[in-house]
Design an enzyme around this catalytic site. Structure first.
Site, PDB file in Angstrom:
ATOM      1  N   HIS A  34       0.872  -1.173   0.000  1.00 37.05           N
ATOM      2  CA  HIS A  34       0.000   0.000   0.000  1.00 37.05           C
ATOM      3  C   HIS A  34       0.912   1.227   0.000  1.00 37.05           C
ATOM      4  O   HIS A  34       2.143   1.098  -0.102  1.00 37.05           O
ATOM      5  CB  HIS A  34      -0.938  -0.034   1.211  1.00 37.05           C
ATOM      6  CG  HIS A  34      -0.251  -0.320   2.508  1.00 37.05           C
ATOM      7  ND1 HIS A  34       0.644   0.555   3.077  1.00 37.05           N
ATOM      8  CD2 HIS A  34      -0.280  -1.415   3.326  1.00 37.05           C
ATOM      9  CE1 HIS A  34       1.114   0.037   4.193  1.00 37.05           C
ATOM     10  NE2 HIS A  34       0.583  -1.173   4.378  1.00 37.05           N
ATOM     11  N   HIS A  37       4.121   1.200   2.164  1.00 38.90           N
ATOM     12  CA  HIS A  37       5.282   0.532   1.567  1.00 38.90           C
ATOM     13  C   HIS A  37       5.915   1.422   0.487  1.00 38.90           C
ATOM     14  O   HIS A  37       7.139   1.573   0.425  1.00 38.90           O
ATOM     15  CB  HIS A  37       4.858  -0.792   0.929  1.00 38.90           C
ATOM     16  CG  HIS A  37       4.306  -1.798   1.898  1.00 38.90           C
ATOM     17  ND1 HIS A  37       2.980  -2.141   1.928  1.00 38.90           N
ATOM     18  CD2 HIS A  37       4.901  -2.530   2.875  1.00 38.90           C
ATOM     19  CE1 HIS A  37       2.780  -3.042   2.875  1.00 38.90           C
ATOM     20  NE2 HIS A  37       3.929  -3.297   3.473  1.00 38.90           N
ATOM     21  N   GLU A 148       7.551   4.103  10.813  1.00 28.96           N
ATOM     22  CA  GLU A 148       7.316   4.449  12.225  1.00 28.96           C
ATOM     23  C   GLU A 148       5.992   3.891  12.722  1.00 28.96           C
ATOM     24  O   GLU A 148       5.737   3.886  13.927  1.00 28.96           O
ATOM     25  CB  GLU A 148       7.330   5.980  12.382  1.00 28.96           C
ATOM     26  CG  GLU A 148       8.711   6.570  12.190  1.00 28.96           C
ATOM     27  CD  GLU A 148       8.739   8.082  12.308  1.00 28.96           C
ATOM     28  OE1 GLU A 148       7.660   8.702  12.360  1.00 28.96           O
ATOM     29  OE2 GLU A 148       9.852   8.646  12.335  1.00 28.96           O
ATOM     30  N   LYS A 149       5.162   3.432  11.808  1.00 29.21           N
ATOM     31  CA  LYS A 149       3.895   2.833  12.239  1.00 29.21           C
ATOM     32  C   LYS A 149       4.175   1.665  13.197  1.00 29.21           C
ATOM     33  O   LYS A 149       3.478   1.474  14.183  1.00 29.21           O
ATOM     34  CB  LYS A 149       3.116   2.331  11.023  1.00 29.21           C
ATOM     35  CG  LYS A 149       1.719   1.911  11.399  1.00 29.21           C
ATOM     36  CD  LYS A 149       1.160   0.909  10.448  1.00 29.21           C
ATOM     37  CE  LYS A 149       0.213   0.043  11.189  1.00 29.21           C
ATOM     38  NZ  LYS A 149       0.416  -1.353  10.859  1.00 29.21           N
ATOM     39  N   ASP A 150       5.212   0.888  12.875  1.00 25.70           N
ATOM     40  CA  ASP A 150       5.633  -0.221  13.738  1.00 25.70           C
ATOM     41  C   ASP A 150       6.756   0.297  14.629  1.00 25.70           C
ATOM     42  O   ASP A 150       7.921  -0.072  14.466  1.00 25.70           O
ATOM     43  CB  ASP A 150       6.064  -1.402  12.875  1.00 25.70           C
ATOM     44  CG  ASP A 150       4.934  -1.907  12.003  1.00 25.70           C
ATOM     45  OD1 ASP A 150       4.088  -2.641  12.493  1.00 25.70           O
ATOM     46  OD2 ASP A 150       4.882  -1.515  10.809  1.00 25.70           O
ATOM     47  N   SER A 185      -2.400  -0.367   6.519  1.00 25.13           N
ATOM     48  CA  SER A 185      -1.865  -1.670   6.922  1.00 25.13           C
ATOM     49  C   SER A 185      -2.418  -2.720   5.978  1.00 25.13           C
ATOM     50  O   SER A 185      -3.584  -2.637   5.576  1.00 25.13           O
ATOM     51  CB  SER A 185      -2.300  -1.992   8.357  1.00 25.13           C
ATOM     52  OG  SER A 185      -2.101  -3.368   8.636  1.00 25.13           O
TER      53      SER A 185
HETATM   54  P1  AMP Z   1       4.887  -5.051   6.529  1.00 24.49           P
HETATM   55  O1  AMP Z   1       4.793  -5.455   5.069  1.00 24.49           O
HETATM   56  O2  AMP Z   1       3.571  -4.773   7.150  1.00 24.49           O
HETATM   57  O3  AMP Z   1       5.780  -5.955   7.327  1.00 24.49           O
HETATM   58  O4  AMP Z   1       5.615  -3.642   6.525  1.00 24.49           O
HETATM   59  C1  AMP Z   1       6.831  -3.442   5.852  1.00 24.49           C
HETATM   60  C2  AMP Z   1       7.378  -2.076   6.228  1.00 24.49           C
HETATM   61  O5  AMP Z   1       6.419  -1.074   5.890  1.00 24.49           O
HETATM   62  C3  AMP Z   1       7.641  -1.923   7.729  1.00 24.49           C
HETATM   63  O6  AMP Z   1       8.836  -1.182   7.908  1.00 24.49           O
HETATM   64  C4  AMP Z   1       6.433  -1.155   8.211  1.00 24.49           C
HETATM   65  O7  AMP Z   1       6.688  -0.378   9.357  1.00 24.49           O
HETATM   66  C5  AMP Z   1       6.181  -0.259   7.007  1.00 24.49           C
HETATM   67  N1  AMP Z   1       4.790   0.216   7.013  1.00 24.49           N
HETATM   68  C6  AMP Z   1       3.669  -0.532   7.127  1.00 24.49           C
HETATM   69  N2  AMP Z   1       2.576   0.254   7.144  1.00 24.49           N
HETATM   70  C7  AMP Z   1       3.029   1.537   7.052  1.00 24.49           C
HETATM   71  C8  AMP Z   1       2.395   2.823   7.034  1.00 24.49           C
HETATM   72  N3  AMP Z   1       1.081   2.944   7.095  1.00 24.49           N
HETATM   73  N4  AMP Z   1       3.186   3.914   6.947  1.00 24.49           N
HETATM   74  C9  AMP Z   1       4.531   3.796   6.882  1.00 24.49           C
HETATM   75  N5  AMP Z   1       5.180   2.623   6.893  1.00 24.49           N
HETATM   76  C10 AMP Z   1       4.447   1.507   6.971  1.00 24.49           C
END
Ligand code: AMP
Length: 281
Positions: A34, A37, A148-150, A185
């Site tokens: 999304h 990413h 920073e969301k995580d 997310s």
């Molecule tokens: P994930 O695919 O959910 O494991 O996320 C991969 C990366 O994208 C991680 O560094 C997350 O923190 C980041 N991420 C996920 N959602 C967001 C968001 N809404 N805003 C910024 N970064 C995000």
């Protein structure tokens, strides 16, 4: 753009780039991309000559009761987005390429992994820290980008990188939100229309706490109670996991909401577990 499945193939490409003097940026993800990413990809593109993104649903960060088997995927769409965003290499390993049978070596950052999400997801951050370490050894990036969301994950990866003398610069990027405030997310797809309609109250609650602090309220127990009441009123479908006010770097619970203070929240909403955070002081 190349899509590679084998660790050695990725390392060969990035080693060549490093020898040629290119800066290598890396964005690890679990796919189903999304705008969050894509914001990391754009940050990497702006900073680095070459960009590698990984798409790997890492089994070791899921508890047996969690959503590993149904985690959303759309590799074809992700690859089209990657191409459009100017990614040079997408690394898409399968689990066998990442973990040998009997894998038993783990990376842990216990001091930052016990509270917040670590309390309700035991073993989660051990899985995250381990796979990120492995991905760093495979991709050999100069800079890696995380959202920073995580927030807790980012704090753990920063500490891990520092403590292991890992020569990777960690770059944190701001949370990307829907127009109604909900943090983007991959798991938002689990929400029913009714749940989705209530979900923006999560961020609205964090803004409410920030406003209370700006108006002079510093007592953490008062802030937490007010946040809980806000959620009970505006997000009645949810079950709160935690609402904490912590120091943004040490993640230690604060007694007073004095600067720097971060409000962090997690709740269960239908099939989804949503997290969010905001600097409130
Ligand atoms: P994930 O695919 O959910 O494991 O996320 C991969 C990366 O994208 C991680 O560094 C997350 O923190 C980041 N991420 C996920 N959602 C967001 C968001 N809404 N805003 C910024 N970064 C995000």
């Amino acid at each position: 753009m190349q899509c590679l499945n084998l660790p050695d193939d990725v390392r060969q490409v990035t080693l060549t780039w490093r020898c040629q003097g290119y800066t290598v940026g890396f964005v690890p993800t679990m796919g189903y991309w999304h705008e969050g990413h894509l914001s990391l990809i754009r940050a990497a593109r702006a900073r680095c000559a070459k960009v590698v993104a990984s798409i790997f649903i890492n089994p070791t960060q899921f508890a047996p009761t969690e959503d590993l088997a149904r985690y959303p995927q759309d590799l074809e769409r992700d690859l089209a987005l990657a191409q459009e965003a100017g990614v040079d290499v997408v690394f898409c390993p399968d689990a066998a390429a990442m973990y040998e049978p009997g894998h038993g070596t783990w990376v842990e950052v216990p001091e930052l992994s016990q509270g917040l999400c670590g309390a309700s997801r035991p073993g989660h951050f051990r899985g995250v820290a381990t796979v990120v370490t492995k991905l760093f050894w495979i991709v050999l990036p100069h800079v890696a980008f995380f959202g920073e969301k995580d927030w807790q994950q980012l704090a753990i990866i920063r500490a891990m990188t520092r403590q292991l003398s890992c020569p990777v610069e960690i770059c944190g990027c701001p949370t990307v939100r829907e127009s109604d405030g909900l943090a983007m997310s991959s798991r938002n797809v689990y929400l029913t229309p009714q749940e989705r309609a209530q979900a923006p109250a999560l961020y609205a609650m964090l803004c409410h706490l920030r406003d209370l602090v700006a108006a002079g309220e510093r007592r953490v127990d008062v802030l937490r109670t007010s946040g809980q009441q806000f959620l009970a009123q505006h997000l009645p479908l949810a079950r709160l996991d935690y609402l904490e006010i912590v120091h943004p770097e040490t993640l230690a619970p604060q007694r007073e909401a004095t600067s720097p203070a971060l409000a962090a929240v997690a709740l269960f909403l239908g099939k989804a577990r949503l997290i969010d955070n905001l600097r409130i002081a």
